[in-house]
Design an enzyme around this catalytic site. Structure first.
Site, short mmCIF file in Angstrom:
data_model
loop_
_atom_site.label_atom_id
_atom_site.label_comp_id
_atom_site.label_asym_id
_atom_site.label_seq_id
_atom_site.Cartn_x
_atom_site.Cartn_y
_atom_site.Cartn_z
N ARG A 134 10.42 12.05 -10.19
CA ARG A 134 10.26 12.03 -9.43
C ARG A 134 9.58 13.33 -8.42
O ARG A 134 9.98 14.10 -8.23
CB ARG A 134 11.39 12.10 -8.18
CG ARG A 134 12.26 10.34 -8.67
CD ARG A 134 13.40 10.45 -8.14
NE ARG A 134 14.30 9.16 -7.64
CZ ARG A 134 13.48 8.26 -7.73
NH1 ARG A 134 12.31 7.54 -6.79
NH2 ARG A 134 14.85 6.95 -7.67
N ASP A 274 9.68 -8.66 -4.07
CA ASP A 274 8.97 -7.42 -4.26
C ASP A 274 8.62 -6.76 -5.80
O ASP A 274 7.68 -6.58 -5.90
CB ASP A 274 9.41 -5.83 -3.91
CG ASP A 274 10.69 -5.82 -4.70
OD1 ASP A 274 11.50 -6.46 -4.89
OD2 ASP A 274 10.77 -4.62 -4.27
#
Length: 408
Positions: A134, A274
């Site tokens: 991240r 999604d």
């Protein structure tokens, strides 16, 4: 109409971070007409108005991305304004926001608290585990910014949980990640396996194997079970208990059909999932098409039915009712491909359920017994449970929310 919820991508795949394993970042190529994707006020109003005109037990909006907080505070103020304008008397409207938390301001946190948004914060554990993937576009770790965002959410009293993506870096550290979250008072967890295809039929190095996933879940359960079953909510474990106690399949991966919600992209285009935002599965647009028509479309129905088109091995599996073939994404199934494949995580699910199912059944029996005990006698501690809101403290005195305790 069958009830459905909305998963909204107001900024499409745009994000201020560049997490190496992100499955959605590349979807910006679906809309190359502009480098910056932001939902217009017209699309937002059409979506909210038309959704609130459908009959639903609860109107559920999930705001996701990319990074939805790129839209800024004025957008989310407008969201609430339109929901209040078009919501009929008695309508229950729920908002969820999934965020990396790096753009949370005090003002945005106050708004989320005031209107009871349930926030999910992406956090992969301690700094050294979180910052492996991240990172910002400049390659910098985001852990400090995330923790600052959490501080702001906490200061304003925002109800939030933690979403941890289990990847090749933190998969061997289940107890470390769990203790890190629990000991900081983060008591609502969601763990999702990283399974990302490489474009050549295999998976990317960031992904976990079935063996690794099974080991992680077993370690996680063994850390949680001895003393935290009444204190820490883990979404997968809650879902297993909901199925055992009430027969309710409250997450799509445990369901028998994938036609459960709609994804709405920034320009109003609608898709069934999604993980499968693909032009070939486009169902319509919120500005031109009715929800009933999209729900009844052959594309949506055929996509949903693929969930139960599993491998023949699944028929004989003793955990089939719990796994239900697993998510299509974990079967490495693309649009138009045969869904009758074994999940990449199959071995892990078998190990996990074999290791935990007896204890899950014991927990389920205790929940049932507690419910029955509270229904007996005027002085029973749970007499107020029927009146408790889903987000209120449970009347049994456990200290947990009603929806995570006696209201399972």
């Amino acid at each position: 109409m069958q009830p459905f919820s909305l998963l909204v991508k107001p900024a499409s795949a745009d994000c201020n971070l560049r997490c190496e394993y992100c499955f959605y970042l590349g979807h910006a190529s679906l809309y190359p007409e502009t480098p910056r994707h932001r939902m217009s006020d017209g699309v937002l109003e059409s979506m909210i108005r038309s959704y609130l005109e459908t009959p639903q037990p609860t109107y559920q909006f999930g705001w996701q991305g990319g990074e939805p907080t790129l839209m800024g505070l004025p957008f989310f103020r407008r969201v609430v304004e339109l929901q209040q304008r078009y919501g009929h008397s008695g309508a229950i409207v729920a908002n969820g926001l999934q965020t990396n938390a790096t753009l949370i301001t005090d003002e945005l946190a106050a708004h989320l608290a005031q209107y009871r948004f349930l926030v999910g914060v992406s956090l992969d554990g301690p700094r050294e585990l979180h910052d492996r993937y991240r990172r910002s576009a400049a390659g910098e770790g985001s852990w400090d910014q995330v923790m600052l965002g959490i501080e702001r959410l906490t200061a304003q009293g925002v109800d939030f949980n933690i979403l941890t993506l289990v990847n090749e870096t933190n998969v061997a550290h289940a107890r470390t990640v769990y203790a890190f979250l629990r000991d900081r008072g983060f008591l609502h967890h969601q763990y999702i396996p990283c399974v990302e295809q490489d474009g050549g039929g295999g998976v990317r190095p960031c992904s976990v194997s079935g063996v690794q996933w099974g080991h992680f879940l077993c370690e996680l359960f063994d850390a949680w079970y001895p003393g935290d079953t009444e204190r820490v909510s883990i979404r997968l474990f809650d879902s297993v208990l909901s199925l055992l106690v009430d027969g309710v399949r409250n997450v799509c991966s445990l369901g028998h059909n994938c036609a459960q919600y709609f994804v709405v992209e920034y320009g109003g285009d609608v898709y069934p999932c999604d993980f499968f935002v693909d032009r070939r599965l486009r169902l319509g647009n919120v500005t031109t098409d009715a929800w009933a028509a999209m729900q009844s479309s052959p594309v949506y129905r055929e996509f949903g039915a693929r969930k139960c088109q599993w491998h023949s091995r699944c028929e004989a599996c003793k955990f089939q009712d719990l796994c239900v073939g697993d998510c299509l994404k974990h079967r490495l199934v693309g649009v138009g491909e045969d869904p009758r494949r074994v999940s990449l995580l199959c071995e892990g699910w078998n190990r996990f359920y074999g290791h935990t199912l007896d204890r899950f059944r014991d927990l389920a029996a205790r929940i049932v017994a507690r419910r029955r005990g509270q229904a007996v006698g005027s002085d029973a501690p749970g007499r107020g449970a029927e009146r408790a809101g889903r987000n209120d403290a449970c009347p049994c005195g456990s200290g947990r929310k009603y929806k995570k305790c006696c209201g399972r």
